[in-house]
Design an enzyme around this catalytic site. Structure first.
Site, PDB file in Angstrom:
ATOM      1  N   ASP A 119      38.386 -14.901 -18.108  1.00  0.00           N
ATOM      2  CA  ASP A 119      38.461 -13.907 -17.052  1.00  0.00           C
ATOM      3  C   ASP A 119      39.636 -14.267 -16.144  1.00  0.00           C
ATOM      4  O   ASP A 119      39.642 -15.325 -15.526  1.00  0.00           O
ATOM      5  CB  ASP A 119      37.139 -13.921 -16.272  1.00  0.00           C
ATOM      6  CG  ASP A 119      36.975 -12.705 -15.390  1.00  0.00           C
ATOM      7  OD1 ASP A 119      37.977 -12.004 -15.162  1.00  0.00           O
ATOM      8  OD2 ASP A 119      35.844 -12.466 -14.924  1.00  0.00           O
TER       9      ASP A 119
ATOM     10  N   ASP B   1      41.640  -7.696 -18.292  1.00  0.00           N
ATOM     11  CA  ASP B   1      41.679  -9.070 -17.771  1.00  0.00           C
ATOM     12  C   ASP B   1      40.527  -9.935 -18.269  1.00  0.00           C
ATOM     13  O   ASP B   1      40.248 -10.969 -17.689  1.00  0.00           O
ATOM     14  CB  ASP B   1      41.691  -9.048 -16.241  1.00  0.00           C
ATOM     15  CG  ASP B   1      40.354  -8.606 -15.674  1.00  0.00           C
ATOM     16  OD1 ASP B   1      39.689  -7.799 -16.317  1.00  0.00           O
ATOM     17  OD2 ASP B   1      39.997  -9.077 -14.583  1.00  0.00           O
ATOM     18  N   GLU B   2      39.882  -9.513 -19.341  1.00  0.00           N
ATOM     19  CA  GLU B   2      38.677 -10.201 -19.756  1.00  0.00           C
ATOM     20  C   GLU B   2      38.495 -10.124 -21.267  1.00  0.00           C
ATOM     21  O   GLU B   2      38.776  -9.079 -21.859  1.00  0.00           O
ATOM     22  CB  GLU B   2      37.498  -9.468 -19.130  1.00  0.00           C
ATOM     23  CG  GLU B   2      36.493 -10.334 -18.440  1.00  0.00           C
ATOM     24  CD  GLU B   2      35.344  -9.479 -17.964  1.00  0.00           C
ATOM     25  OE1 GLU B   2      34.425  -9.279 -18.765  1.00  0.00           O
ATOM     26  OE2 GLU B   2      35.393  -9.006 -16.829  1.00  0.00           O
TER      27      GLU B   2
END
Length: 486
Positions: free
Chosen positions: A11, A105-106
DNA sequence: TCTGGGGTCCTAGGACCC
DNA sequence: TCTGGGGTCCTAGGACCC
């Protein structure tokens, strides 16, 4: 159950804001807020400096500005974030081919699928996690937090446990002990509503949640979610990391800085949204069957109306009329006392894959295929049955107000000679009507500009007059200004 | 303070068919 | 004549996530 915590969750820390700070050195160390900067914007991401002022995700920008007036407020640059996201995902794939992106973003990474063999123990996992984090920092200049566990749930919760730049590995066998003291809200899938219900049952922490019986949870939260939560609270999560996930729907929506107050502007907005969603649908190589229109009133009342077409399509000429059929009812249901509409959306679901074989067959069947403009669109049309065209006859002059012309877009029309058609566009001084008449080739559509009698200078006026009797000008069925919710 | 935009999944009721 | 149950599809709404 795995004996090694080989599922990673990565993350990126305050991703959008961190990208901006990386990009612009003057922003480093300063509060940065990325999100909607307009009247009705909300915060997407706040840098850690801004969080210290009480600014957080999903907060109205207006409130953020009050709490942190000196922050830099930036509109998101998705292109830039996407580029960096690709770099990060590339790094993850160097570790294992089994990467499941969750968002820009993950992502989850399954180390069991590593080509050089899965990690043998927790220490090896920790080494991979640290190396991964270091590579991300080296190649992007940004920090990430990493969590590792024997399941997706544990990995996800672990990556959040020591932000920013954290690295938490939960040993196999210790999941339950590790989860127990956490508030239920930390569990992936437990939001405000579920947390409230659990609190009334006396469960604030995972340990307390675990004390509830499966039967209790199912009756409180429903079959699927209750059973799932019962297992999750025990650290049991069988969900696998999956690299490819097929899109199920495509949608576009806009919140307007000022409420839309009349049906004209609402229909114009829906026309624009429908065009955007179709473009996205085609970019993804999809077709879809179910059209959904969403409307949100001034008081946030939100309603959806949907309609399922006879077959999947990516053709605006089928999707826009459906959206326009739905929007009046949706807007009326979303507005109480004739107040305005703050948001409109158009979505397409029940997606099907684009049928390449059919396309080629269709092109070959067309003798004089010309690969441009509207003709191309028509050749792409999937084998969907068009919805029957209602026999709406429109008489009278073309309305002068631009809003009224917008309202015309998508309206069904019928012409004595050319049969059913629909208004494709309404520009200054003229409307473009598409007819599917008896003398147009099968599967083809003829585009005509129908000139307003007052505007004889329009280029296509000659053609239009030759084709159409003078008295058959296309105009509005309803002459003027119906109100929303009236 | 006044609430974005893109999604996923689940539930529940009604229609319809066998 | 009255009464079923199950399965599937459609529609609407809600919770949740990033």
């Amino acid at each position: 159950m795995r004996t090694v915590p080989s599922i990673l969750h990565i993350d990126m820390d305050a991703f959008f804001a961190a990208v901006e700070q990386r990009h612009k050195p003057s922003l480093r160390g300063k509060p940065v807020v990325v999100g909607g900067v307009g009247l009705r914007g909300v915060v997407s991401t706040a840098s850690y400096e801004a969080r210290a002022f009480g600014v957080g995700s999903a907060m109205p920008t207006a409130l953020a500005r009050r709490r942190c007036p000196n922050a830099a407020y930036l509109f998101p640059r998705f292109g830039a974030y996407h580029e960096i996201s690709q770099v990060v995902m590339g790094i993850l794939r160097e570790f294992s081919p089994l990467v499941e992106p969750v968002s820009m973003d993950e992502a989850f990474v399954d180390l069991e699928a590593m080509t050089q063999g899965p990690p043998k123990d927790e220490q090896e996992v920790r080494a991979h996690a640290r190396r991964l984090s270091a590579l991300v920092a080296e190649r992007t200049g940004l920090t990430a937090s990493v969590g590792a566990g024997t399941s997706k749930l544990v990995a996800k919760v672990a990556s959040d446990a020591d932000k920013p730049h954290g690295c938490v590995v939960v040993a196999a066998g210790s999941e339950q002990r590790w989860l127990d003291p956490l508030p239920v809200r930390k569990l992936w899938g437990v939001g405000p509503a579920t947390a409230d219900r659990l609190h009334t049952m006396g469960a604030t922490t995972v340990a307390e949640l675990r004390a509830l019986g499966e039967h209790e949870l199912v009756s409180l939260l429903g079959n699927a979610w209750g059973g799932q939560l019962f297992r999750l609270s025990r650290g049991r999560d069988e969900r696998v990391v999956s690299a490819e996930r097929e899109a199920k729907s495509v949608s576009v929506e806009d919140t307007y800085p000022h409420d839309l107050m009349d049906l004209y502007s609402i229909r114009a907005a829906v026309t624009e949204l429908a065009e955007r969603v179709v473009r996205r649908l085609r970019e993804g190589g999809h077709t879809g069957r179910t059209v959904t229109v969403k409307a949100r009133g001034h008081d946030f009342t939100t309603v959806t109306r949907s309609e399922t077409l006879a077959g999947p399509t990516d053709d605006v000429r089928l999707l826009l009329p459906a959206a326009l059929r739905l929007v009046d009812g949706a807007a009326a249901a979303a507005t109480g006392q004739m107040r305005g509409i703050r948001l409109l959306g158009v979505g397409i679901s029940a997606l099907a894959e684009y049928a390449q074989g059919d396309l080629i067959a269709e092109l070959e069947g067309l003798g004089e295929y010309t690969p441009q403009g509207a003709e191309t669109d028509e050749a792409h049309a999937p084998p969907a049955e068009p919805a029957p065209v209602p026999a709406v006859t429109m008489y009278g002059p073309v309305p002068e107000a631009p809003e009224a012309r917008h309202w015309l877009a998508g309206q069904d029309v019928r012409h004595p000679q050319w049969g059913p058609g629909w208004v494709q566009g309404a520009g200054l001084g003229r409307v473009t009507v598409r007819f599917e008449g008896p003398d147009t080739p099968p599967g083809r559509i003829k585009t005509l500009d129908v000139a307003d009698p007052d505007l004889e200078a329009v280029d296509s006026a000659e053609v239009a007059r030759a084709a159409l009797p003078q008295e058959a000008d296309i105009a509005a069925e309803r002459p003027a200004g119906p109100d929303v919710g009236g």
